[in-house]
Write a protein that holds these residues in place. Structure first.
Motif, PDB file in Angstrom:
ATOM      1  N   LEU A  16      -7.728  -3.332  11.141  1.00 26.05           N
ATOM      2  CA  LEU A  16      -6.764  -4.277  10.566  1.00 26.05           C
ATOM      3  C   LEU A  16      -7.286  -4.785   9.232  1.00 26.05           C
ATOM      4  CD1 LEU A  16      -5.939  -6.314  13.812  1.00 26.05           C
ATOM      5  CD2 LEU A  16      -4.667  -4.387  12.840  1.00 26.05           C
ATOM      6  N   VAL A  17      -6.486  -4.612   8.199  1.00 27.37           N
ATOM      7  CA  VAL A  17      -6.902  -4.945   6.831  1.00 27.37           C
ATOM      8  C   VAL A  17      -5.794  -5.761   6.168  1.00 27.37           C
ATOM      9  CG1 VAL A  17      -7.732  -4.010   4.641  1.00 27.37           C
ATOM     10  CG2 VAL A  17      -8.128  -2.735   6.748  1.00 27.37           C
ATOM     11  N   HIS A  18      -6.166  -6.801   5.446  1.00 28.79           N
ATOM     12  CA  HIS A  18      -5.150  -7.686   4.867  1.00 28.79           C
ATOM     13  C   HIS A  18      -4.454  -7.084   3.650  1.00 28.79           C
ATOM     14  CE1 HIS A  18      -8.510  -8.375   2.201  1.00 28.79           C
ATOM     15  NE2 HIS A  18      -7.815  -9.162   1.423  1.00 28.79           N
ATOM     16  N   ARG A  19      -5.053  -6.044   3.049  1.00 25.56           N
ATOM     17  CA  ARG A  19      -4.430  -5.394   1.888  1.00 25.56           C
ATOM     18  C   ARG A  19      -4.668  -3.894   1.984  1.00 25.56           C
ATOM     19  NH1 ARG A  19      -6.613  -8.336  -1.798  1.00 25.56           N
ATOM     20  NH2 ARG A  19      -4.873  -9.770  -2.041  1.00 25.56           N
ATOM     21  N   ILE A  20      -3.650  -3.108   1.721  1.00 28.02           N
ATOM     22  CA  ILE A  20      -3.746  -1.656   1.817  1.00 28.02           C
ATOM     23  C   ILE A  20      -5.036  -1.167   1.154  1.00 28.02           C
ATOM     24  CG2 ILE A  20      -2.283  -1.419  -0.251  1.00 28.02           C
ATOM     25  CD1 ILE A  20      -1.329   1.271   0.830  1.00 28.02           C
ATOM     26  N   PRO A  21      -5.841  -0.387   1.889  1.00 25.95           N
ATOM     27  CA  PRO A  21      -7.158  -0.002   1.352  1.00 25.95           C
ATOM     28  C   PRO A  21      -7.140   1.207   0.430  1.00 25.95           C
ATOM     29  CG  PRO A  21      -6.930   0.747   3.606  1.00 25.95           C
ATOM     30  CD  PRO A  21      -5.667  -0.010   3.292  1.00 25.95           C
ATOM     31  N   TYR A  22      -6.017   1.440  -0.205  1.00 25.65           N
ATOM     32  CA  TYR A  22      -5.935   2.552  -1.141  1.00 25.65           C
ATOM     33  C   TYR A  22      -4.847   2.257  -2.164  1.00 25.65           C
ATOM     34  CZ  TYR A  22      -6.017   7.337  -2.906  1.00 25.65           C
ATOM     35  OH  TYR A  22      -6.167   8.424  -3.714  1.00 25.65           O
ATOM     36  N   PRO A  23      -5.088   2.565  -3.452  1.00 24.00           N
ATOM     37  CA  PRO A  23      -6.310   3.149  -4.007  1.00 24.00           C
ATOM     38  C   PRO A  23      -7.431   2.108  -4.122  1.00 24.00           C
ATOM     39  CG  PRO A  23      -4.764   2.674  -5.775  1.00 24.00           C
ATOM     40  CD  PRO A  23      -4.038   2.358  -4.495  1.00 24.00           C
ATOM     41  N   ILE A  25     -11.972  -1.597  -2.550  1.00 21.25           N
ATOM     42  CA  ILE A  25     -13.073  -0.635  -2.696  1.00 21.25           C
ATOM     43  C   ILE A  25     -13.886  -0.588  -1.407  1.00 21.25           C
ATOM     44  CG2 ILE A  25     -15.256  -0.183  -3.876  1.00 21.25           C
ATOM     45  CD1 ILE A  25     -13.912  -1.371  -6.415  1.00 21.25           C
ATOM     46  N   ARG A  26     -14.194  -1.740  -0.867  1.00 17.45           N
ATOM     47  CA  ARG A  26     -14.987  -1.790   0.370  1.00 17.45           C
ATOM     48  C   ARG A  26     -14.173  -1.305   1.566  1.00 17.45           C
ATOM     49  NH1 ARG A  26     -19.670  -4.234   2.444  1.00 17.45           N
ATOM     50  NH2 ARG A  26     -19.515  -5.117   4.539  1.00 17.45           N
ATOM     51  N   SER A  27     -12.953  -1.807   1.731  1.00 19.25           N
ATOM     52  CA  SER A  27     -12.161  -1.421   2.903  1.00 19.25           C
ATOM     53  C   SER A  27     -11.844   0.069   2.888  1.00 19.25           C
ATOM     54  CB  SER A  27     -10.867  -2.245   2.982  1.00 19.25           C
ATOM     55  OG  SER A  27     -10.054  -2.063   1.842  1.00 19.25           O
ATOM     56  N   PHE A  28     -11.601   0.643   1.701  1.00 13.51           N
ATOM     57  CA  PHE A  28     -11.342   2.079   1.630  1.00 13.51           C
ATOM     58  C   PHE A  28     -12.555   2.880   2.076  1.00 13.51           C
ATOM     59  CE2 PHE A  28     -11.993   6.008  -0.822  1.00 13.51           C
ATOM     60  CZ  PHE A  28     -10.994   6.778  -0.243  1.00 13.51           C
ATOM     61  N   TYR A  33       1.371   4.584  -2.818  1.00 11.10           N
ATOM     62  CA  TYR A  33       0.176   5.154  -2.206  1.00 11.10           C
ATOM     63  C   TYR A  33       0.185   5.078  -0.675  1.00 11.10           C
ATOM     64  CZ  TYR A  33      -1.614   4.918  -6.967  1.00 11.10           C
ATOM     65  OH  TYR A  33      -1.784   5.077  -8.323  1.00 11.10           O
ATOM     66  N   ILE A  34       1.216   4.519  -0.094  1.00 14.48           N
ATOM     67  CA  ILE A  34       1.222   4.325   1.359  1.00 14.48           C
ATOM     68  C   ILE A  34       1.065   5.643   2.101  1.00 14.48           C
ATOM     69  CG2 ILE A  34       2.621   3.580   3.321  1.00 14.48           C
ATOM     70  CD1 ILE A  34       3.775   1.388   1.541  1.00 14.48           C
ATOM     71  N   ALA A  35       1.823   6.657   1.682  1.00 17.67           N
ATOM     72  CA  ALA A  35       1.763   7.947   2.378  1.00 17.67           C
ATOM     73  C   ALA A  35       0.370   8.574   2.313  1.00 17.67           C
ATOM     74  CB  ALA A  35       2.793   8.906   1.785  1.00 17.67           C
ATOM     75  N   SER A  36      -0.407   8.207   1.317  1.00 17.82           N
ATOM     76  CA  SER A  36      -1.758   8.764   1.176  1.00 17.82           C
ATOM     77  C   SER A  36      -2.669   8.378   2.335  1.00 17.82           C
ATOM     78  CB  SER A  36      -2.387   8.290  -0.142  1.00 17.82           C
ATOM     79  OG  SER A  36      -1.626   8.708  -1.256  1.00 17.82           O
ATOM     80  N   CYS A  92       2.068  -0.113   7.622  1.00 18.08           N
ATOM     81  CA  CYS A  92       1.837  -0.823   6.356  1.00 18.08           C
ATOM     82  C   CYS A  92       3.081  -1.621   5.996  1.00 18.08           C
ATOM     83  CB  CYS A  92       1.493   0.177   5.253  1.00 18.08           C
ATOM     84  SG  CYS A  92       1.005  -0.589   3.697  1.00 18.08           S
ATOM     85  N   LEU A  93       2.965  -2.934   6.001  1.00 16.63           N
ATOM     86  CA  LEU A  93       4.097  -3.828   5.776  1.00 16.63           C
ATOM     87  C   LEU A  93       4.033  -4.475   4.400  1.00 16.63           C
ATOM     88  CD1 LEU A  93       4.587  -5.939   9.041  1.00 16.63           C
ATOM     89  CD2 LEU A  93       6.202  -4.322   8.031  1.00 16.63           C
ATOM     90  N   ARG A  94       5.178  -4.654   3.779  1.00 15.42           N
ATOM     91  CA  ARG A  94       5.252  -5.420   2.533  1.00 15.42           C
ATOM     92  C   ARG A  94       5.085  -6.897   2.859  1.00 15.42           C
ATOM     93  NH1 ARG A  94       7.614  -5.214  -2.759  1.00 15.42           N
ATOM     94  NH2 ARG A  94       6.747  -7.030  -3.817  1.00 15.42           N
ATOM     95  N   LEU A  95       4.186  -7.558   2.188  1.00 17.33           N
ATOM     96  CA  LEU A  95       3.956  -8.984   2.380  1.00 17.33           C
ATOM     97  C   LEU A  95       4.678  -9.738   1.265  1.00 17.33           C
ATOM     98  CD1 LEU A  95       2.226 -10.758   4.360  1.00 17.33           C
ATOM     99  CD2 LEU A  95       0.547 -10.903   2.531  1.00 17.33           C
ATOM    100  N   SER A  96       5.698 -10.468   1.630  1.00 15.33           N
ATOM    101  CA  SER A  96       6.451 -11.253   0.664  1.00 15.33           C
ATOM    102  C   SER A  96       5.657 -12.494   0.270  1.00 15.33           C
ATOM    103  CB  SER A  96       7.802 -11.665   1.251  1.00 15.33           C
ATOM    104  OG  SER A  96       8.412 -12.674   0.464  1.00 15.33           O
TER     105      SER A  96
END
Length: 404
Positions: free
Chosen positions: A11-18, A25-28, A54-57, A67-71
């Protein structure tokens, strides 16, 4: 047929890519490393429309992901409920019922025994008695509550009160999570030892450090790089420019160091390279010689062509990737003591630590007068801070007997 791999919920608070900013950088690199031996079920958010492409990556490293959009505005409203529950606002800020449902469903459907949570704000999704049998590992990265405390010290009025409140309540939450989870990770020994001081002696054995590293194949000054049009003579600062610590650093440098340096070297430029510069940063571009680039496709040419890099951090926790990356590009670095925390490179003609504005100015001035003939920063990084080295102990914490 290849043998099946054990499952891991991450579980990560922000998409780890790119991997283009500090936390990503760390979560990726955690994701990339663990994907070799685990089937990863990743739950994360994205809050920047730029990242949607980059979500599909994520399929490259994940068995499955959500992966959810955070408003931003919805999250702010949700975060404010913290005032009603006497909790830090940064926790409800990242609560979305759809993510909670996905986590619950995933854990029910998959044989998952290990969970890796990246940042305290995501711990709430598995901070439940029904999940106490899981091996829950949290990567705090750094002591986030202390950054809020530093923000408070630099603020006045209502902001000061608000930041102090967040620091106090978030620290309490961090300690509680640490006591309920099997293992808590931090980005450096300095950070881990500081957090241990907040804990009873019996709980300190839960705390460990795993340092950041550098992708030395990517940050290689000898590789062919893009050639953007750049000033002939410049120094550089890199980082996400909507992050307060970076905003504070370049603002301080432009007020206290840059004017005198520019006076001595009229043709010198100061490049502030990073995404999403806020209004305060954009205003700095009105100063003679200051260039605010905004988001760039590749920061490496800016580092490589710079005379040297600066990192005048006055608010900081953990490890500064900007320093590691500049060193990996074999670039001389002038930085504050805070920017060197957790790295602890040998101070030399290639790594210069300045404690105040006067020291920073004279250090930069000396480099302008004569750059050292040899820089050994890249070799030091190769010997101490590759991801292979720093993540070598990661998987040992993803066992159910880590506390025994």
């Amino acid at each position: 047929m290849s043998p099946s791999k054990p499952s891991l919920l991450m579980l990560v608070h922000r998409i780890p890519y790119p991997p283009n900013k500090g936390d990503k950088i760390r979560s990726f690199n955690l994701l990339k490393s663990l994907s070799v031996n685990y089937d990863i079920y990743l739950g994360c958010f994205y809050d920047d429309a730029f990242d949607q492409q980059y979500i599909a990556s994520l399929n490259q490293w994940c068995k499955s992901f959500y992966c959810l959009r955070l408003s931003k505005w919805q999250s702010i409203l949700t975060g404010l409920t913290g005032f009603l529950t006497n909790s830090p606002i940064s926790v409800p800020y990242y609560y979305v019922s759809a993510m909670a449902s996905w986590v619950n469903t995933t854990l029910k459907q998959q044989e998952i025994k290990n969970v890796l949570v990246y940042s305290s704000s995501m711990a709430q999704y598995i901070d439940n008695k029904c999940y106490s049998k899981l091996n829950r590992v949290i990567d705090f990265v750094d002591i986030d509550s202390d950054k809020w405390r530093q923000y408070a010290q630099k603020s006045v009025g209502v902001k000061r009160w608000f930041y102090h409140r967040e620091a106090r309540l978030l620290q309490k939450y961090e300690v509680n999570i640490c006591q309920r989870f099997a293992t808590s990770l931090f980005v450096s020994n300095d950070e881990a030892n500081a957090f241990k001081q907040l804990l009873p002696t019996d709980d300190q054995k839960r705390v460990h450090s795993i340092a950041n590293g550098v992708d030395i194949d990517f940050f290689d000054p000898d590789k062919p790089l893009p050639a953007p049009t750049l000033p002939e003579s410049f120094i550089v600062f890199t980082g996400a420019m909507d992050y307060w610590a970076n905003i504070d650093a370049v603002s301080w440098f432009c007020s206290n160091v840059w004017p005198k340096l520019k006076q001595h070297y009229p043709n010198l430029h100061f490049l502030i390279v990073g995404s999403n510069p806020n209004v305060d940063v954009c205003t700095l571009a009105q100063l003679p010689g200051v260039i605010v680039t905004g988001r760039v496709d590749d920061i490496r040419p800016y580092i490589k062509q710079a005379l040297f890099a600066v990192a005048p951090m006055l608010i900081a926790r953990g490890i500064q990737n900007k320093v590691l990356e500049a060193m990996a590009m074999n670039k001389i670095v002038v930085c504050s003591a805070m920017a060197m925390e957790g790295i602890n490179a040998l101070v030399s003609s290639s790594v210069i630590v300045a404690n105040d504005a006067e020291e920073f100015y004279y250090s930069c001035l000396k480099l302008m007068q004569q750059l050292p003939a040899n820089c050994h920063n890249r070799q030091w990084i190769i010997s101490n801070f590759t991801w292979k080295q720093t993540l070598s102990d990661l998987e040992k914490y993803l066992t159910t007997d880590v506390l025994q």
